[in-house]
Design an enzyme around this catalytic site. Structure first.
Site, mmCIF file in Angstrom:
data_model
loop_
_atom_site.group_PDB
_atom_site.id
_atom_site.type_symbol
_atom_site.label_atom_id
_atom_site.label_comp_id
_atom_site.label_asym_id
_atom_site.label_seq_id
_atom_site.Cartn_x
_atom_site.Cartn_y
_atom_site.Cartn_z
ATOM 1 N N ARG A 36 -41.566 29.772 -130.376
ATOM 2 C CA ARG A 36 -43.043 29.089 -130.155
ATOM 3 C C ARG A 36 -43.560 29.027 -131.619
ATOM 4 O O ARG A 36 -44.352 27.987 -131.655
ATOM 5 C CB ARG A 36 -43.838 30.251 -129.396
ATOM 6 C CG ARG A 36 -43.547 30.196 -127.887
ATOM 7 C CD ARG A 36 -44.562 31.001 -126.939
ATOM 8 N NE ARG A 36 -44.089 30.398 -125.558
ATOM 9 C CZ ARG A 36 -44.349 31.170 -124.504
ATOM 10 N NH1 ARG A 36 -44.855 32.402 -124.617
ATOM 11 N NH2 ARG A 36 -44.233 30.835 -123.295
ATOM 12 N N LYS A 196 -35.846 31.479 -104.704
ATOM 13 C CA LYS A 196 -36.397 31.438 -103.140
ATOM 14 C C LYS A 196 -37.079 30.150 -103.158
ATOM 15 O O LYS A 196 -37.610 29.666 -104.163
ATOM 16 C CB LYS A 196 -37.304 32.421 -103.567
ATOM 17 C CG LYS A 196 -36.744 33.936 -103.323
ATOM 18 C CD LYS A 196 -37.882 34.957 -103.126
ATOM 19 C CE LYS A 196 -37.336 36.351 -102.923
ATOM 20 N NZ LYS A 196 -38.422 37.435 -102.719
ATOM 21 N N GLY A 353 -39.148 28.998 -116.783
ATOM 22 C CA GLY A 353 -38.632 30.243 -117.075
ATOM 23 C C GLY A 353 -37.163 30.319 -117.118
ATOM 24 O O GLY A 353 -36.614 29.990 -118.221
ATOM 25 N N GLY A 376 -44.911 28.132 -116.529
ATOM 26 C CA GLY A 376 -46.010 28.053 -115.349
ATOM 27 C C GLY A 376 -46.802 26.481 -115.448
ATOM 28 O O GLY A 376 -46.744 25.752 -114.476
HETATM 29 P P1 AMP Z 1 -35.932 31.103 -110.374
HETATM 30 O O1 AMP Z 1 -36.860 32.047 -111.252
HETATM 31 O O2 AMP Z 1 -36.661 30.983 -109.067
HETATM 32 O O3 AMP Z 1 -35.626 29.811 -111.022
HETATM 33 O O4 AMP Z 1 -34.745 32.032 -110.100
HETATM 34 C C1 AMP Z 1 -33.663 32.165 -111.049
HETATM 35 C C2 AMP Z 1 -32.809 33.362 -110.518
HETATM 36 O O5 AMP Z 1 -32.213 32.837 -109.174
HETATM 37 C C3 AMP Z 1 -31.549 33.497 -111.412
HETATM 38 O O6 AMP Z 1 -31.950 35.094 -111.699
HETATM 39 C C4 AMP Z 1 -30.403 33.596 -110.702
HETATM 40 O O7 AMP Z 1 -29.727 34.788 -110.842
HETATM 41 C C5 AMP Z 1 -30.969 33.416 -109.128
HETATM 42 N N1 AMP Z 1 -30.224 33.210 -108.331
HETATM 43 C C6 AMP Z 1 -29.661 31.959 -108.179
HETATM 44 N N2 AMP Z 1 -28.733 31.527 -107.135
HETATM 45 C C7 AMP Z 1 -28.744 32.595 -106.581
HETATM 46 C C8 AMP Z 1 -27.904 33.186 -105.478
HETATM 47 N N3 AMP Z 1 -27.164 32.396 -104.745
HETATM 48 N N4 AMP Z 1 -28.011 34.444 -105.042
HETATM 49 C C9 AMP Z 1 -28.984 35.126 -105.676
HETATM 50 N N5 AMP Z 1 -29.599 34.756 -106.881
HETATM 51 C C10 AMP Z 1 -29.600 33.663 -107.131
#
Ligand code: AMP
Length: 396
Positions: A36, A196, A353, A376
């Site tokens: 940063r 998710k 992130g 964000g």
């Molecule tokens: P996000 O912050 O929503 O972009 O999620 C990123 C996280 O999703 C990472 O830490 C990954 O390890 C997790 N992730 C991605 N694919 C999977 C999966 N098939 N099962 C469990 N965790 C996952």
């Protein structure tokens, strides 16, 4: 570009209040990552070089009132080191001491004012606080895209009371994002992965209206597979959101957006690195198995599709990329995208992130068109939301 930039600013002899993001990660008083700081150097150097007084405003952490552990003092030292020029630290961001320090500074000198969030008026966008900040500037430069989704005094309020300009880092971010979604070369593909669906509903809803192809990966793809009646075993899956997943698919269909879901997967029985895994069609996952990455056929399909699009916008990994070999899909697609960017065939913008960590892990962060570290603010932009700090900079 509907923003005024430093090209339009008369800087010589002027007091430039410059909002920067210096919210660097710190452990035991030591800065652990200077990204940063590095990003704001061009703006500081340019204003200083053109004879302006650079008066830096920034927040640090989430203090409720003055709190020594959230002081920007250690950051001033690191900033001076990176700049190769002294940085005067002032113990407050408004008031007499600031006025004196700014007036004593010579043209071209750099000052860093104490954490704006030591005053509640910053996050409240309090007009009196805006006025107190503005008293020490002739113009306002916003170089903190990552804070632009907040309508705070130092990110938004100041742009209404002083002539306002985008700094070089803000400008680069806005130009990259504009090329990614607002005004992209078509066809446009989005990749959305990560854990998710529930955290990315708005984002998916906006993207299906704007892009030609949406490749869904990561844990969230499992919810879409379940919505198609596929048994995903013990995979991360939000079963309560299958109806929502169906709605998103329907919206996509109505908008003419093609949805790509994995057709095969790397499946394992344990959530750890190198647990022993097998490649299976998504329809062949056993009850005690988890999908932890997209499989080779799915990866090949995405890579092939990349050859047919001109723009890529990417948030979220295809798998649990922190645990090899479940980084394979993310790394393979990232490298394919980087190759096409290098060949001048693709504009690729990634961010948010974990995506920055994933692109670094793939070794392509410098090879994509733009990797946003803004978290964000980047996600809100992907959700199609207006960012107050950006809107306030638009020429009226
Ligand atoms: P996000 O912050 O929503 O972009 O999620 C990123 C996280 O999703 C990472 O830490 C990954 O390890 C997790 N992730 C991605 N694919 C999977 C999966 N098939 N099962 C469990 N965790 C996952």
């Amino acid at each position: 570009m509907s923003f005024r930039t430093l090209d339009d600013a008369d800087l010589a002899g002027k007091r430039a209040l410059v909002r920067v993001d210096l919210n660097v990660p710190m452990e035991d008083g030591k800065i652990t990552d200077t990204t940063r700081i590095d990003r704001v150097l061009p703006t500081i150097r340019e204003i200083s070089g053109k004879g302006g007084k650079v008066v830096l405003l920034a927040h640090f952490g989430r203090p409720k009132g003055r709190d020594a552990k959230d002081s920007l003092r250690p950051v001033a030292i690191a900033l001076a080191h990176a700049l190769g020029q002294p940085v005067t630290f002032v113990d407050d961001c408004i008031g007499e001491d600031v006025a004196k320090a700014v007036s004593a500074a010579k043209n071209g000198e750099v000052l860093l004012l104490e954490n704006t969030r030591f005053h509640a008026g910053d996050e409240k966008n309090d007009p009196d606080f805006v006025k107190a900040l503005a008293a020490n500037g002739d113009l306002f430069v916003n170089d903190a895209f990552s804070a632009a989704h907040r309508a705070h005094a130092s990110t938004e309020g100041l742009a209404h009371v002083l002539p306002a300009f985008a700094g070089r880092s803000m400008q680069a971010e806005l130009e990259a994002l504009s090329a990614g979604l607002d005004n992209p070369a078509r066809p446009v593909m989005a990749i959305v992965g990560g854990a998710k669906v529930s955290t990315k509903l708005d984002l998916l809803g906006n993207l299906v209206k704007k892009v030609d192809v949406l490749a869904i990966g990561g844990g969230m793809a499992n919810t879409f597979l379940a919505a198609r009646g596929i048994n995903v075993g013990k995979s991360l899956c939000e079963h309560d959101l299958v109806a929502t997943a169906r709605e998103i698919e329907e919206k996509a269909k109505a908008a003419g957006c093609e949805i790509m879901l994995p057709v095969d997967a790397l499946a394992a029985r344990e959530f750890k690195a190198h647990p022993g895994h097998r490649i299976v069609p998504v329809t062949g996952v056993e009850a005690d198995e988890m999908i932890l990455d997209a499989g080779p056929i799915s990866v090949a399909e995405v890579v092939l599709k990349l050859d047919h699009v001109k723009t890529l916008v990417w948030n979220g990994p295809f798998g649990a990329f922190e645990l090899p070999p479940f980084d394979t899909a993310t790394v393979t697609v990232a490298k394919a995208a980087a190759k096409r960017v290098k060949a001048g065939q693709l504009v690729a913008v990634a961010g948010g992130g974990d995506t920055v960590a994933a692109m670094n892990h793939a070794g392509v962060a410098a090879d994509l068109t733009y990797v946003s570290t803004a978290g964000g603010a980047f996600l809100e932009w992907m959700e199609g939301k207006a960012l107050p700090g950006v809107e306030a900079l638009r020429q009226r």
